[in-house]
Design a protein around this motif. Structure first.
Motif, short mmCIF file in Angstrom:
data_model
loop_
_atom_site.label_atom_id
_atom_site.label_comp_id
_atom_site.label_asym_id
_atom_site.label_seq_id
_atom_site.Cartn_x
_atom_site.Cartn_y
_atom_site.Cartn_z
N VAL A 71 -2.98 -51.40 -9.99
CA VAL A 71 -4.16 -51.06 -10.78
C VAL A 71 -4.62 -52.21 -11.66
CG1 VAL A 71 -5.09 -49.43 -12.46
CG2 VAL A 71 -3.57 -48.62 -10.68
N VAL A 72 -3.73 -52.92 -12.28
CA VAL A 72 -4.13 -54.00 -13.20
C VAL A 72 -4.92 -55.09 -12.48
CG1 VAL A 72 -3.24 -55.81 -14.71
CG2 VAL A 72 -2.33 -53.51 -14.89
N PRO A 73 -4.52 -55.56 -11.32
CA PRO A 73 -5.36 -56.55 -10.63
C PRO A 73 -6.75 -56.00 -10.29
CG PRO A 73 -3.17 -56.56 -9.69
CD PRO A 73 -3.24 -55.40 -10.62
N LEU A 74 -6.83 -54.72 -9.94
CA LEU A 74 -8.13 -54.11 -9.66
C LEU A 74 -9.02 -54.12 -10.90
CD1 LEU A 74 -9.98 -52.54 -7.73
CD2 LEU A 74 -8.86 -50.46 -8.56
N ILE A 75 -8.44 -53.78 -12.04
CA ILE A 75 -9.20 -53.78 -13.30
C ILE A 75 -9.69 -55.18 -13.63
CG2 ILE A 75 -9.01 -53.41 -15.79
CD1 ILE A 75 -7.12 -51.07 -15.15
N ILE A 76 -8.83 -56.16 -13.45
CA ILE A 76 -9.21 -57.55 -13.74
C ILE A 76 -10.34 -57.99 -12.83
CG2 ILE A 76 -8.39 -59.95 -13.61
CD1 ILE A 76 -5.65 -58.88 -14.55
N GLU A 77 -10.24 -57.66 -11.54
CA GLU A 77 -11.29 -58.06 -10.58
C GLU A 77 -12.61 -57.36 -10.90
OE1 GLU A 77 -13.06 -60.22 -7.86
OE2 GLU A 77 -10.97 -60.48 -8.47
N MET A 78 -12.57 -56.09 -11.29
CA MET A 78 -13.81 -55.39 -11.65
C MET A 78 -14.44 -56.01 -12.90
SD MET A 78 -12.65 -51.47 -10.86
CE MET A 78 -14.01 -50.76 -11.72
N ASP A 79 -13.63 -56.43 -13.84
CA ASP A 79 -14.15 -57.08 -15.04
C ASP A 79 -14.80 -58.42 -14.70
OD1 ASP A 79 -14.52 -57.26 -17.89
OD2 ASP A 79 -12.91 -58.77 -17.91
#
Length: 105
Positions: A71-79
């Protein structure tokens, strides 16, 4: 005649029997079946609680590491994507191009 202790063994003192009048009220109360059953139930509850806490800790560890990995890499990429879109919008406004509205399906 008293029994001879085994060689090398430990001899324990004799247990007071329930028929002796010098036994205290506390020892008579603690030797009741209700108290011994209560102790057994408390021991069982402690055992189950310990197992439950250990299992919960393992589940929390699995959930936490899964969150960090997925989840954390997904959040970073969305940001990053959001920042990139805002940057493009700012550049378009500076150049005087009309703002583009994303087509909705």
């Amino acid at each position: 005649m008293a029994a001879q202790p085994k060689r090398g063994g430990v001899s324990l003192p004799e247990r007071p029997s329930a028929s002796k009048p010098e036994s205290s009220i506390l020892s008579r109360i603690t030797s009741t079946p209700i108290i011994s059953r209560g102790k057994q139930v408390a021991s069982d509850a402690a055992f189950v609680s310990k197992k439950l806490i250990r299992s919960t800790g393992k589940a929390a560890w699995i959930a936490g590491t899964t969150f960090l990995i997925l989840v954390v890499p997904l959040i970073i990429e969305m940001d990053r994507e959001q920042q990139f879109n805002e940057l493009e919008l700012q550049q378009a406004n500076l150049l005087g191009a009309p703002p583009t509205v994303p087509a909705s399906k």
